[in-house]
Structures are given as C-alpha cells and as structure tokens.
Design a protein around this motif. Structure first.
Motif, PDB file in Angstrom:
ATOM      1  N   LEU A  60       0.813  -1.213   0.000  1.00 38.55           N
ATOM      2  CA  LEU A  60       0.000   0.000   0.000  1.00 38.55           C
ATOM      3  C   LEU A  60       0.843   1.258   0.000  1.00 38.55           C
ATOM      4  O   LEU A  60       0.320   2.346  -0.209  1.00 38.55           O
ATOM      5  CB  LEU A  60      -0.934   0.021   1.208  1.00 38.55           C
ATOM      6  N   SER A  61       2.144   1.104   0.254  1.00 39.39           N
ATOM      7  CA  SER A  61       2.972   2.301   0.305  1.00 39.39           C
ATOM      8  C   SER A  61       2.967   2.955  -1.066  1.00 39.39           C
ATOM      9  O   SER A  61       2.994   2.280  -2.091  1.00 39.39           O
ATOM     10  CB  SER A  61       4.401   1.949   0.704  1.00 39.39           C
ATOM     11  N   PRO A  62       2.893   4.271  -1.085  1.00 35.29           N
ATOM     12  CA  PRO A  62       2.757   4.971  -2.361  1.00 35.29           C
ATOM     13  C   PRO A  62       3.978   4.832  -3.255  1.00 35.29           C
ATOM     14  O   PRO A  62       3.926   5.181  -4.422  1.00 35.29           O
ATOM     15  CB  PRO A  62       2.525   6.432  -1.944  1.00 35.29           C
ATOM     16  N   PHE A  63       5.090   4.293  -2.746  1.00 33.08           N
ATOM     17  CA  PHE A  63       6.310   4.238  -3.554  1.00 33.08           C
ATOM     18  C   PHE A  63       6.332   3.090  -4.537  1.00 33.08           C
ATOM     19  O   PHE A  63       7.140   3.051  -5.430  1.00 33.08           O
ATOM     20  CB  PHE A  63       7.545   4.130  -2.654  1.00 33.08           C
ATOM     21  N   GLY A  64       5.514   2.117  -4.346  1.00 38.88           N
ATOM     22  CA  GLY A  64       5.618   1.014  -5.282  1.00 38.88           C
ATOM     23  C   GLY A  64       4.297   0.320  -5.483  1.00 38.88           C
ATOM     24  O   GLY A  64       3.900   0.008  -6.592  1.00 38.88           O
ATOM     25  N   GLY A  65       3.585   0.114  -4.386  1.00 33.43           N
ATOM     26  CA  GLY A  65       2.348  -0.632  -4.501  1.00 33.43           C
ATOM     27  C   GLY A  65       2.640  -2.037  -4.983  1.00 33.43           C
ATOM     28  O   GLY A  65       3.672  -2.621  -4.640  1.00 33.43           O
ATOM     29  N   LEU A  66       1.753  -2.524  -5.835  1.00 30.92           N
ATOM     30  CA  LEU A  66       1.885  -3.905  -6.287  1.00 30.92           C
ATOM     31  C   LEU A  66       3.127  -4.100  -7.147  1.00 30.92           C
ATOM     32  O   LEU A  66       3.598  -5.212  -7.310  1.00 30.92           O
ATOM     33  CB  LEU A  66       0.651  -4.307  -7.091  1.00 30.92           C
TER      34      LEU A  66
END
Lengths: 410, 302, 206, 272
Positions: free
Chosen positions: C87-93
């Motif tokens: 969920l982190s905005p830096f990578g996601g899935l």
C-alpha cells in the motif's frame, strides 16, 4: 436539446467514418472496373427490430441479387449501410456490415454509446444493401424507416421460463401435500446419515468438527447449499456441546458463516457457548488456505471433517491430510472434476445433487422434502422424454430430432 | 547406465515391499512417498526419455497451424498461473515456435493476471532469442491482461478495441500494423487458449470460439482435459491435454522441423519421470491388491 | 424486524434478479450490472471484517501465549509487512521488494504445496484402489487403464490409448450429464427454497 | 527432552546448510552488484528452505512446516488485501465515488449521472460493519440477505441453460447412426474408432448412462427391482468416470513434482 446533440454527434461521427471508408474505397486502382458489369441489386429489403435485445439492433433481410451464385455470378459480398434519413448524401450512409455471398440477413447491432456505429433507440433509421463484385457495386436496394426498441422478453429463454413455472407448480403442490401431512418418502443417503453420526462421534471423542465451506464465494450456489447444511450442523453441534472449527476462504462467506453458526447455537438454546473465533477468515487464495487448513487438521485432529461447497485442486490435499489425521471425512461438491478425489479419499461423498439435498434430509421438514419430490418429478419427466424418443425411433424409423430445446420452435 | 541404476534401485525396492506385504506387513504411506520422490528424482537426474507419437487430437492442431497460409492471425492466450505452468508452459512455447516458424501473426493476451509474467518469460527465453527477426507489432504483439474473465471475451469477440484500446506496452492498436485488418476476434484464423482453470479453454469455446465461429484449439492441464473432450472435434479443432499432449506436440514439431532438436523440449523430458512414476504407482496398486487378497484368504481360512 | 426484513430483502432481490434474466431491455441490463457492482463493493467492507477476524484470532493467540503462538507472530508480521509494502505509495503492487517476496517466497511455496498432490495421489491410489467389490473394481480398472496410457507399451499402446480416450469421452460424458442435470435441478431448488423463504436455517430463529 | 535436543541439533544443521548455501550462491551470482548477488543468494536459499519445509510435512507436522505455512498465509493475506485495495477500491470504487479521491490516486474520474446509486452498496457495506458492534450487530443480516438473495436469484435462472436444458437437449442423440438395416450393420461391423459400430455403441452408452445416472439420483424411490438395476448401472458409469478422471490426473500431479525437483537439483544444486 439532448437529442439534437446526440444526432449532431452521430452525424459527425458518420461523416468521419464515411470519409475514412470513402478514402479507403477509392484507394485501390480502378483499372479492373470497366471489364466487369456491376451485379444486379439485391431485392426486397425487409427491416425489423432485432428481437430479444436491449434495443440497439435491427435485423436486415433481403433477397439475393440475381447475380449471386446464378446469372452472371459476379457477387462477392453484400455491404449494408445505415443512415438517419432516406435522402442523406452518400457520405452520411455508414457501412455497418459486410457479409459474404449467399447471405440473406444481417443483424446490425451496436450498444455502446461511444462507438462510431452506435445504433440509437427509437429513431427512424434507413438501410441500403449493395451487392459488391470485383471492383464493382450494384445500385443500392433501400428500405426504411425502421426503429429499434427495447424488448421486454427474450423468447429464446422460453424453455427456462417453462421449466421455472413447472418447477414452481410442482414445488407448491408437494409442499401443500406435505403440509396436509401426507408422508413423503425419501430413501436414506449414507453420506447424510453419516453427518449425524459424525457429530455424535466427535462428542464421544471430545474432539472438534472441522467444517470447510470450500473456496467458492457467496456467489456460488454450492456455497449457499453448504450454508444451509452448516446451519443444521451448527445447531446439532451446539446441542451435543461439541466444538466446531470453520476456517473460511472469503470474507463474505466468513461473515455469513459466523451469523449462521451463531444462530445455530442460539437455536439450540446455548448462545453463550458460541465462540466467534471458531469461524475465522484465513485468506482468499486457494493454496495458502489449504496450507492453513491442513495444518489445522494435523494439529487439532478433528473427529470429523466435512467438506461441502465449491472445490478445486485442493480437494485431494485436504482429504488425504484428513486421512492422516484419522478423521471421518464427508465431502460433497458440484464440481464434477473434483468428485473422483473425494470419492477415493473420503469415507462418504455427496455427489452433485446430493449436496443440494443434504439440508432437506438433515432438516426433515416437510416443506423441504417437498422440493426434493419436485426435483424427482422433473428427472422423471426427462426420463420419460428420453424413453418416448426411443419408442418414437422404433415405431417411425426416423432418427432423433437433435437438440430439441435449441431451435426456437415456439 | 542411469536407466540400469534406476531400475535396480526402484525395482529392488518394490520387490522388497512386495515381499513384506505378502508377509502381511502394512506399508506405511511414507514408504509410498519415498518411492515416488526417489523415482522422479532419479529419472530427472539421468534424463530418461521415451519416444512419443502424436495422437489425432494433437495432430489436428499441429496440422491446422501447419496448413494455414503464412500471415494467418493466431491468438495465443495465457490463462494459467505458476502452479500450472510446468504442465502447460511447454505447449505455449511449442506453439510460439511453430506459429512463428510458419510466419503467422501471433497475438498474445491473457485472462489471468498471472499469465502475463509467465508470458514475458516465454518471450525472453523462446521468442526473442530463437526468432530474432520477428518484429513487435508486425509478427507478434501482446495485448496484455484484462480483468473480467469471460466478460472480456464477450466484448472482444465483437470489438477488440473496446476492451484493448492499446497493447500491454501502451501502444495504440492502430499504431501496430498487425491490427490493421483486425476488428474483433472474429477476424482471427485460430484462437488458442492455454489454461486449466476458470476462465480457461471452456470459456473460450463458449464465449469466443462458438459465438464468433472461429477455429479454436486449446491446451489444458491434465485435470480439466476430460471435461473439454466433449468439445472435440466440433467446437475445438484439437486439444493438448497435459504434459503428454505437449510432449506429443513437441515430438511432432521436431519431426517436421529438425532444427528444433537441440532446443529445450521440457514436455518430452518430463515424460521420463512421468513414465517411471506411473510404473511405481501402478506397482503399488498391484502390491496393495496382492496384499489385500492374501489377507482375505487368510481371513477365510481362519 | 430482525428476521422479517432479511427475508423480505432476500425475496425481493431474488425475484428481481431471477426475472431480470428474461428481460433483455436496457434498464434491466443496467440494473443487472449495478447489482453485480454492488456485490463487489460490499465485498470491500467484508474484507475489513476479514482483516479484523485475522487480527482477532492472531492477537488472541499471541496475547494468551496459546500453543504455537510464535507462528501467529510470523503470520501477523508477514501480513502487515506485505500490506505496508503493497500500500505504500512508492511502489504498490509493482514495488521491487513486494514483487521479490511474491516471486521468491510466495510462488515457491505455492508450487510446492501443489506438488504435494503427486505424493497424495500415489498414497490415495495405493490405499483406495483395491478390488473389494464389483464397484471398486470398476474404479480400479478404469484408473489403471488411464495410468497405463502414459507408459510406452509397444503394440498395446494403441488399444489402451483408444479405450482410455473412449472412457474419457463417452462414459465420462454420460456421467457428467447425469450429474450436471442433477446439479442444475438441485441448484434451482436451493435457490428457489431460499428466495421463497422455505429454507431459512441460515437465518436462525429470533 | 531428547526429541527437543534432537530438534535443536536439526535446526542448527539446517541453519548451517542455509548459511553455506547462501554464501556459495552469493559467490556464484552473475550480477555486478554485490548487493544483488547476496540478495539473490539469500532468496534462492530461502526458497529452497521453504520448499523442503513444505515437503517435510509428508513425514509429519513439524516446526519447519509451521513456519513456512504461517509465512505463506501471512504473505497471501497481505497480498490479497493490497490487491483488493488497488483493483477494487482504487480501480472500481474511487473513480465513481469522488473527484478529489480520484485525483489523489491518479485514476480518471468517471462522471456519470447514476453515480448516486453507488451509495446503496456503501450503505449496505456500512450496515455489514455493524457486526463489530454487539448491540446492533443483527443489522448486518440485511446486507447478508442482500447478498444471499441476489445469489439465489442469479442462480435460479442463469445456470438452467448450461446445467439442465443443454444437458438434456444434448442427450437427444441418434441411437442408430447411419442405419441401413441390420444386415448392412452386421456386414460392416468393425472396431474402428470412427466406424458405425463404435458410434452406435457410444451413443447408446451415453443414452443409457444418462438415464441410469438420473435414476441413481432419485431421492423419493427405493432402489429396488428394475429401478435398483438401473441405479446400479448408474453407479458403474459414475465409477468408470471417476476412475478414469483420477488415473488421467496422475500425470499432471507428477509434473508438478518434477517442477519442484528440477528446481532443487537444477536451480539450487546445479547438477542437471
């Protein structure tokens, strides 16, 4: 106002597509054209609203051009054009379809509003059919206006409707019979009787019962059937004061299962003994779910494992682990491809329809047995139909009408 | 050499088990596990291989691709996940080799999200190194994955661009030459779905092949193949069932195009361990029955 | 109130969707799409309940030092770790670590669990395929024939192959049809019982 | 006590092998970056460790399996939630719910007149969450009723065609394929797969098989007399099918094992 916009938009898109069509049409060199005479136009174009649809289709029919397969035999295909006015200039006639020679009908259908060939509802439409030869085109045969409109019944689905009505009538009839106290016989099913015994066995052994609802979602009817069984099992489990483990593979399924088990305990008069954590969510993926359930089976060593619902490859993984743990195993699924594994590895297997019948068997309520009887009657109807067919063959010597429900004979 | 060692180890062990079970001893399930594991391991280490010949259901797919005129349009859909991959990936690679060898146009897509990563492996390990001349957008392209299962098929059978306005790399379809004359899947000459689950070959038949009246072939995991059989030969022109089907296809491919002989043919290689493992399982069934009849005889006597 | 309204809701939505199937018109199609969408969206909220259930069970085990509580720590840590990464905005899935964990930890375990079936199918055949009765002999012979297909049998290969294919084609089709007809009837019966409120064991008493 | 000691020794050995493998694998990495090599060395060693841990379950339940299982379940749950969040919440729900949220997540906002309807499932969803509040928890049944009702309604009519009507309809097959009289039939009798005899035999087996299978599923009649014979044939047909499907599946399962063993011997030990 809205319509004007729409019509403007359509006209615009028509212009555009027509421009493209026209351009590509003039692209090929025209040297072959003079050699061949254009074919005669197709005749007698008939337009009708396309039946059984959501109102964006027109059925176009025509008589073959005299030069199609006969005469000069020059027709290769037919182009079908649509426009909003009979006097529209050529550029506004949109080519909506092309069919090969010998074809006499075309369903012009386009539902999506943003599509360039969108077919508007309740609007006057005009059609042209042109016979196309090698580099030559006949004069168009025109027809119109016609309007497409919403249909309120899909007549192709008549067999389903008849079936539903027959089923409903039979069900109501047998339910009434059952209410009047007429005894409806059902033959014993070993797998279902085993569920009752299994709960008793678990009580004696002081071990829990594992109930697996499969990996289906609440949208699978097999899961729903499993819910109805779960309700009855939970109630008995509460009566016997045994414990129960229900690991779930879907949060919605878990929520419903929790509610069911909880009310099962309440119905048995022991709402206080219900533990919410006995019905829990593991994960929504097939194999992690199986890994966790397998671990539970080996650690808790349940007296009985019940697998009812939708299953895939995990059927054998669960069932063999259950054998290792020494549990009595009862399985049931409507997945034909998984039945072999359950049959081989479990003590009892409910095959297909038996899964759906299980709840009626366990409940023994006359109302539920009524629907079983209705199911039997429909099977009997199928059997009678099949025997009648055989008799017909022997008497008349003609072989069967194949696929009797596929053609719209009604 | 490897064969002899394997036969001595496995055969000797089985005879010993047979002796024990005739004596009335129970065979622990772990012994069965041990045998299955050892057999497969030995066959893999010694690379045992046995000859394969294509059966009609496989041959018909091969012949279809073989006889289509060069430049025909073929869709290859990756509808499987890593768990199924060892079984069905060889089919996909064999299809890629055959289709590009015949200079057909190849359209990749997938109905399973997991299919795309497996596809990129195929592209990197087979397509690009073995067919360096194949041009993206001209000879092959990847439409990518779209969620929606058979719903996707419902749409693309009438309108491809509605579901796939661009390919997996974000190129508009109109910018790729191989989509020039493609409006929907109906314009394809052959559809191939590879997958053993849902959505899979069955959904392709019901929602694409049948309504679009397009020739349809499939490759599926062994477990779901029997249920697809009824669609052959009318709705499916042919079907590759499990590794055996893939191995037959590979064998046929090598027979017709010997240049693939030194390429990796995993399905053919898989058949060695398969054969050995089947022999062991059958042997255990036989041992089980011998033991069972002996114990029953004893029961009758006493 | 607690019981009547759910039954009414079941009836209304059940009947509406059953009838919708026969109506091709546009509003009906729209309604159908909406309802399918709604189920997905309700599923999001159910997921909250799923997470809650998981945390609840794990927390209980860890808190009370129940048997194997340490493994619950592993589960909790890996779950929250994945959620944090995913969920982190830096990578996601598509984040590097997220993908590395998925391909190097998740997939090998998945494939291995699936591979356990090779052992299980062997032990199940050994245990269950015994000629105890006529019916089990039929099961045994059919299974044996199909297994023999894989083994190169020389001149016997062709007949075995043919009989095997025939069994997969013909009796298989008959059995599948008989089962499916039953499943169709059973499914409709179950659905009907639920819509009409005849089957209400899932709703309880009060 | 002894088993505990043995376990400790085993764990120590596993840890040693793990370290050894990690070092060797890191050393044999192909990347220029040491970090990548060490990382990949760790990952492959860990994957091997997990693979063997899962296989150890075949012997019996043990701490290694428990660890792999817990890790697997945790990763799966986390993965699934992230996946659900991005695909359903962000992909499906946000574009219709609010413009500002859409901008936040960089997804195109879908302006639609009917987007007000999205509040219906949100209300149902919120009602579902009342489960967490003991006093009004029963309210959640409304949402469950919605789900069960729609499922039942969908299933009431939608699968009739594929599961019932088509199946019945397809059972009406010609029982005397290309029949030109008994004499002709006997003259041309052969076991060819596409011959008349096999075609007729197959169709009869399907016809009789479906009938007997249906008889087997009768609930309200005792399986006695003719009925019993038919249901017996029904069971036989079912058993042939189950046996055949089972035997046919063995191959696929062995392949999966081959895949794992190839991983162990090839990717890890490099002996293939």
């Amino acid at each position: 106002m809205k319509h004007i916009k729409l019509i403007l938009f359509i006209c615009l898109s028509l212009c555009l597509t027509q421009a493209i069509v026209a351009q590509t049409a003039t692209d090929p060199p025209a040297e072959t054209a003079p050699a061949v005479q254009p074919p005669a136009p197709p005749g007698n174009v008939i337009l009708k609203d396309l039946p059984n649809d959501e109102g964006h289709g027109i059925l176009v029919r025509w008589d073959l051009s005299p030069d199609d397969g006969a005469g000069r035999n020059t027709v290769i295909s037919y182009d079908i054009y649509r426009a909003l006015s009979p006097s529209a200039p050529d550029s506004l006639w949109m080519n909506v379809g092309t069919v090969v020679l010998g074809t006499k009908r075309y369903s012009d259908k386009s539902v999506e509003k943003d599509a360039p060939d969108f077919l508007p509802k309740k609007t006057d439409l005009y059609y042209r059919v042109v016979a196309v030869g090698a580099g030559v085109r006949s004069t168009p045969a025109s027809a119109g206006p016609v309007q497409a409109y919403d249909n309120w019944f899909n007549s192709m689905k008549m067999p389903e409707l008849i079936f539903c009505i027959v089923f409903l009538i039979l069900t109501v009839r047998f339910i009434n019979m059952a209410k009047r106290g007429i005894d409806l016989y059902v033959r014993p099913l070993a797998g279902i009787e085993a569920i009752d015994e299994a709960i008793g066995r678990a009580t004696e052994m002081g071990k829990p019962i594992l109930y697996v609802l499969g990996i289906g979602t609440a949208g699978d009817i097999a899961t729903i059937a499993s819910f109805t069984v779960l309700g009855r099992v939970a109630r008995k489990v509460a009566e016997y004061q045994t414990s129960m483990i229900v690991p779930c593979c879907d949060p919605v399924v878990m929520t419903i299962a929790q509610e069911i088990v909880k009310t099962g305990y309440a119905d048995a008069g022991r709402p206080d003994t219900f533990k919410e954590d006995s019905v829990y969510y593991v994960t929504s993926q097939q194999f992690p779910y199986v890994a966790a359930v397998n671990g539970t089976i080996l650690r808790e060593k349940p007296a009985t494992n019940i697998y009812l619902g939708y299953f895939a490859a995990e059927s054998l993984l669960l069932a063999e682990t259950g054998v290792l743990a020494g549990s009595i195993q009862i399985a049931g699924t409507d997945q034909v491809s998984q039945l072999p594994f359950f049959v081989v590895a479990c003590d009892y297997t409910l095959l297909g329809e038996e899964l759906y019948a299980a709840s009626a068997y366990l409940g023994r309520e006359p109302l539920l047995l009524g629907t079983l009887k209705a199911q039997d009657y429909l099977k009997a109807i199928v059997l009678v139909l099949m025997v009648a067919l055989l008799a017909l063959r022997v008497i008349t010597g003609a072989d069967v009408i194949s696929k009797p429900f596929d053609a719209p004979w009604w | 050499m490897g064969l002899i060692i394997s036969i001595i180890v496995i055969g000797g062990g089985l005879l010993w088990i047979l002796y024990l079970s005739i004596k009335g001893r129970d065979v622990d399930r772990r012994i069965v596990y041990l045998f299955v594991g050892t057999t497969v391991a030995l066959a893999i280490i010694f690379r045992l291989e046995f000859g394969e010949v294509a059966t009609p259901i496989v041959k018909s797919v091969f012949d279809k691709i073989e006889n289509l005129p060069a430049g025909s349009k073929i869709v290859l859909s990756y509808d499987f996940d890593p768990a199924m991959a060892p079984e069905v990936n060889p089919m996909a690679n064999a299809f890629i080799r055959h289709i590009l060898e015949k200079k057909h146009r190849l359209y990749f897509m997938s109905l399973w999200a997991t299919g795309q990563s497996l596809l990129s492996v195929s592209l990197d390990s087979v397509l690009k190194p073995e067919f360096p001349d194949a041009k993206y957008g001209v000879d092959y392209c990847n439409l990518g994955f779209k969620a929606g299962n058979e719903g996707v098929l419902n749409v693309v059978i009438t309108n491809l661009r509605k579901m796939f306005p661009s390919d997996a790399n974000g190129n508009s379809l109109d910018s790729l030459p191989m989509f020039k004359d493609v409006e929907s899947l109906k314009d394809m000459d052959l559809l191939i779905s590879i997958g053993g689950g849902k959505p899979g070959v069955k959904e392709w038949v019901l929602f694409a092949g049948d309504p679009g009246k397009v020739a349809m072939a499939g490759g599926s995991a062994a477990v779901s193949t029997p249920l697809l059989y009824p669609y052959w030969p009318k709705q499916l022109i042919g079907l590759l069932g499990g590794t055996k089907g893939a191995a037959e296809y590979e064998a046929e491919l090598i027979k017709r195009y010997p240049r693939f002989k030194d390429k990796s043919m995993p399905a053919l290689r898989m058949m060695g361990p398969q054969t050995m493992a089947h022999v062991v399982i059958i042997a255990f069934i036989v041992i089980g029955n011998i033991a069972y009849f002996r114990s029953r005889k004893k029961g009758e006597q006493s | 109130m607690k019981r009547q309204i759910p039954l009414v809701l079941v009836f209304i939505f059940g009947v509406l969707l059953a009838i919708q199937y026969f109506i091709p018109s546009e509003p009906s199609q729209k309604g159908y799409e909406f309802v399918l969408d709604w189920i997905t969206i309700i599923g999001i909220f159910a997921m909250v309940l799923g997470i809650w259930s998981q945390i609840h069970v794990g927390y209980y085990k860890i808190r009370h030092r129940a048997e194997d509580w340490k493994y619950s720590v592993v589960t909790m840590v890996s779950m929250f770790g994945m959620i944090f990464l995913g969920l982190s905005p830096f990578g996601g899935l598509q984040g590097t670590t997220f993908r590395l964990i998925y391909t190097n930890i998740f997939i090998p375990i998945q494939a291995t669990i699936f591979a356990l079936l090779a052992f299980y199918i062997a032990s199940a055949s050994y245990r269950a395929f015994r000629a105890r009765s006529a019916v089990s002999t039929v099961l045994l012979v059919a299974a044996l024939l199909l297994m023999l297909r894989v083994i190169p049998m020389g001149p016997l290969a062709d007949p075995i192959n043919k009989i095997g294919s025939w069994m997969l084609l013909v009796p298989n089709l008959a059995a599948k049809r008989a089962i499916l007809i039953g499943v169709g009837l059973g499914g409709v019966a179950t659905a009907l019982k639920i819509v009409l409120g005849i089957e209400r064991s899932y709703l309880g008493k009060d | 006590m002894t088993s505990k000691t043995a376990m400790r020794i085993l764990m120590a050995i596993v840890a040693l092998i793990f370290l050894f493998s990690w070092i060797i694998k890191s050393g044999s990495g192909v990347s220029d970056s040491t970090f990548t090599n060490v990382r990949d060395g760790f990952l492959i060693t860990f994957a091997v460790f997990l693979t063997l841990s899962i296989f150890s379950f075949l012997y019996h339940d043990n701490p290694f399996y428990k660890f792999a299982e817990s890790l697997y379940v945790g990763i799966s749950a986390g993965y699934w939630m992230c996946y659900g969040f991005w695909s359903t919440v962000v992909g499906n729900f946000v574009p219709r719910a609010s413009r500002s949220l859409s901008e936040f997540f960089h997804v195109p906002y879908q302006e639609r007149a009917d987007h007000i309807l999205i509040y219906i499932p949100i209300i149902f969803g919120l009602i579902l969450l009342t489960r967490l509040l003991p006093r009004i928890g029963w309210l959640s049944r409304w949402s469950l009723a919605f789900i069960i009702g729609t499922t039942a309604g969908l299933n009431l009519t939608r699968y009739l065609r594929s599961d019932f009507i088509s199946q019945v309809s397809n059972s009406f097959i010609p029982l005397f394929v290309d029949w030109k009289g008994a004499g002709d039939f006997i003259n041309h009798i052969s076991l060819a797969a596409d011959g008349q005899f096999i075609a007729i035999l197959s169709n009869w087996v399907i016809f009789v098989g479906v009938m007997c299978g249906l008889v087997y599923f009768f609930f309200s009649k005792e399986h006695k007399g003719t009925f019993g014979v038919a249901s017996r044939i029904g069971i036989w047909i079912l058993m042939i099918t189950f046996g055949a499907s089972f035997g046919y599946t063995v191959m696929g399962r062995i392949s999966l094992l081959v895949g794992r063993i190839t991983f162990l011997f090839g990717d890890w030990l490099n002996i293939l």
